[in-house]
Design a protein around this motif. Sequence first.
Motif, short mmCIF file in Angstrom:
data_model
loop_
_atom_site.label_atom_id
_atom_site.label_comp_id
_atom_site.label_asym_id
_atom_site.label_seq_id
_atom_site.Cartn_x
_atom_site.Cartn_y
_atom_site.Cartn_z
N VAL A 161 30.24 -10.01 -9.02
CA VAL A 161 31.24 -9.97 -10.08
C VAL A 161 30.86 -8.88 -11.08
N PRO A 162 31.78 -8.02 -11.43
CA PRO A 162 31.46 -6.95 -12.37
C PRO A 162 31.46 -7.46 -13.82
N LEU A 163 30.60 -6.88 -14.64
CA LEU A 163 30.53 -7.23 -16.05
C LEU A 163 31.63 -6.53 -16.85
N GLU A 164 32.14 -5.44 -16.32
CA GLU A 164 33.25 -4.73 -16.95
C GLU A 164 34.21 -4.27 -15.86
N THR A 165 35.44 -3.96 -16.29
CA THR A 165 36.45 -3.52 -15.32
C THR A 165 35.92 -2.35 -14.51
N SER A 166 36.00 -2.46 -13.19
CA SER A 166 35.42 -1.48 -12.29
C SER A 166 36.46 -1.00 -11.28
N GLN B 225 39.41 -10.71 -9.72
CA GLN B 225 40.85 -10.48 -9.66
C GLN B 225 41.13 -8.98 -9.67
N LEU B 226 42.07 -8.56 -8.82
CA LEU B 226 42.42 -7.14 -8.72
C LEU B 226 43.66 -6.83 -9.55
N VAL B 227 43.74 -5.60 -10.03
CA VAL B 227 44.92 -5.10 -10.69
C VAL B 227 45.24 -3.72 -10.14
N ALA B 228 46.50 -3.53 -9.78
CA ALA B 228 46.96 -2.22 -9.31
C ALA B 228 47.70 -1.53 -10.44
N GLN B 229 47.51 -0.23 -10.56
CA GLN B 229 48.14 0.54 -11.62
C GLN B 229 48.90 1.72 -11.04
N ILE B 230 50.12 1.91 -11.53
CA ILE B 230 50.89 3.11 -11.23
C ILE B 230 51.29 3.72 -12.57
N TYR B 231 50.59 4.78 -12.92
CA TYR B 231 50.83 5.51 -14.16
C TYR B 231 51.14 6.96 -13.81
N GLN B 232 52.24 7.47 -14.32
CA GLN B 232 52.56 8.89 -14.17
C GLN B 232 53.67 9.21 -15.14
N GLY B 233 53.43 10.18 -16.01
CA GLY B 233 54.42 10.49 -17.03
C GLY B 233 54.55 9.34 -18.00
N ILE B 234 55.78 8.91 -18.26
CA ILE B 234 55.99 7.80 -19.18
C ILE B 234 55.96 6.45 -18.48
N CYS B 235 55.74 6.45 -17.18
CA CYS B 235 55.69 5.20 -16.41
C CYS B 235 54.29 4.61 -16.46
N LEU C 37 48.26 6.93 -8.93
CA LEU C 37 49.31 6.85 -7.90
C LEU C 37 48.77 6.37 -6.55
N PRO C 38 48.19 5.22 -6.44
CA PRO C 38 47.88 4.27 -7.50
C PRO C 38 46.39 4.29 -7.81
N SER C 39 45.95 3.33 -8.64
CA SER C 39 44.54 2.98 -8.73
C SER C 39 44.44 1.46 -8.65
N ILE C 40 43.32 0.97 -8.14
CA ILE C 40 43.10 -0.47 -8.01
C ILE C 40 41.73 -0.79 -8.57
N ASN C 41 41.70 -1.72 -9.53
CA ASN C 41 40.47 -2.08 -10.22
C ASN C 41 40.15 -3.55 -10.03
N VAL C 42 38.89 -3.91 -10.29
CA VAL C 42 38.45 -5.30 -10.38
C VAL C 42 38.26 -5.60 -11.86
N LEU C 43 38.91 -6.65 -12.35
CA LEU C 43 38.82 -6.99 -13.77
C LEU C 43 37.46 -7.60 -14.09
N ALA C 44 37.04 -7.34 -15.31
CA ALA C 44 35.72 -7.80 -15.75
C ALA C 44 35.62 -9.33 -15.73
N GLY C 45 34.43 -9.81 -15.33
CA GLY C 45 34.15 -11.24 -15.37
C GLY C 45 34.72 -12.04 -14.22
N GLY C 46 35.27 -11.39 -13.20
CA GLY C 46 35.82 -12.10 -12.06
C GLY C 46 36.03 -11.15 -10.90
#
Length: 272
Positions: free
Chosen positions: A156-161, A187-197, A176-185
Motif C-alpha cells: 500500500v502506498p503512503l502517498e498517491t503513486s 484503489q485506482l483512479v484514472a485521469q483524462i486531462y487535456q486542455g480544459i477537460c 491521456l490517460p494516467s492511472i494512479n493508486v490513491l494514498a493509504g489503500g
Amino acid sequence: SSGIGRCHPVFLCDLGALVVRALWHAAAAAAANQPAMPMTPAVDMTDVGNVLVSMGHKNTDATNAQGPSTPGVRAISSRINTPGTPAHHVQAAKISEELVRHNTQAAKQTRNEAHGAAATLTLVSAPVKLKQGRRVKLVQAAQEFQLSFDIQLKQVPLETSNIVHFSVDGNRDSHLPSINVLAGGTQLVAQIYQGICHADILGPEAGLPLGQTCHVSIQYKDGCVTFDVGGTISTKQNVHPQIPLMSPLYVWVSNPFLPAAHGTLSNMVYRV
C-alpha cells in the motif's frame, strides 16, 4: 536596258520565290514518305513487365507466360499492339499511364482500409517493475483509444503513486490517460486531462488485492470513458479532451512527477 547576263529585279524575285516553293514542296513530300516519329520512347512488353515489378507485381515464370496476375493489369496489358509499330508506341504510353493510375487507386484503397482498421500496439509484454520516470515508448496521440494491462501491487502506498501515464509532449498536465493508486489503500483512479477537460474516474473502493495480478483497461470513445478494474466497470460521460492531432505521446511506467507504485506491470496494449 537589257543585255546578255542581266536579269530584271522582278524576275529574280519571282525566280527566288519559285525555288523556295519548290524546296518546300520537296520537303513536304519527303516528310510524307517517312514513318511517323513516335511521341514517346519505344516500350515493349519487357518494359511493361519491369513497370509491373517496380509496382510490386511478382514477375515469376508463370506471370511471364500468362501475363500479369492482377485482373485489372492483365486487362490493360492485353491491349498492347505489336511492338515496333508507331501505334504501339502511342498505345504503350497510354497503357503505362493507365498502369500507374491503376496502381495509385490500389494504393489509395489499401490506405483507406488500413485507416479504417484499428491499430494495436503492444507496449510492454513481460513484467516490468514500476519505476519513477521510466519511459517505455513514444506513440502518436489518437482521438479515441483503449489501454489495457495487467498489474500486481506489492504494498500500500503512503502517498498517491503512479502506475502508467500517457502525456502529449511529456507535459505533466496532459493525461491521456494516467492511472494512479490513491494514498493509504489500493484503489485506482484514472485521469483524462487535456486542455480544459479534467476527468477523474474511480475504480472500486475496495481496491486491488496485494500480490495478485489484476487486469485493468480504460477506453475513451464518443465522449465516454469506460474504466474496468478486475471486471468492475465505471463510466463517465461528456468527456471531451482537446487532443492535438499528430502529437507524440510519452508513455511512462511510471511518470517522473509522482512516486512509482510498488508493483509490476505486464501485457500493456494500446489500441487506436
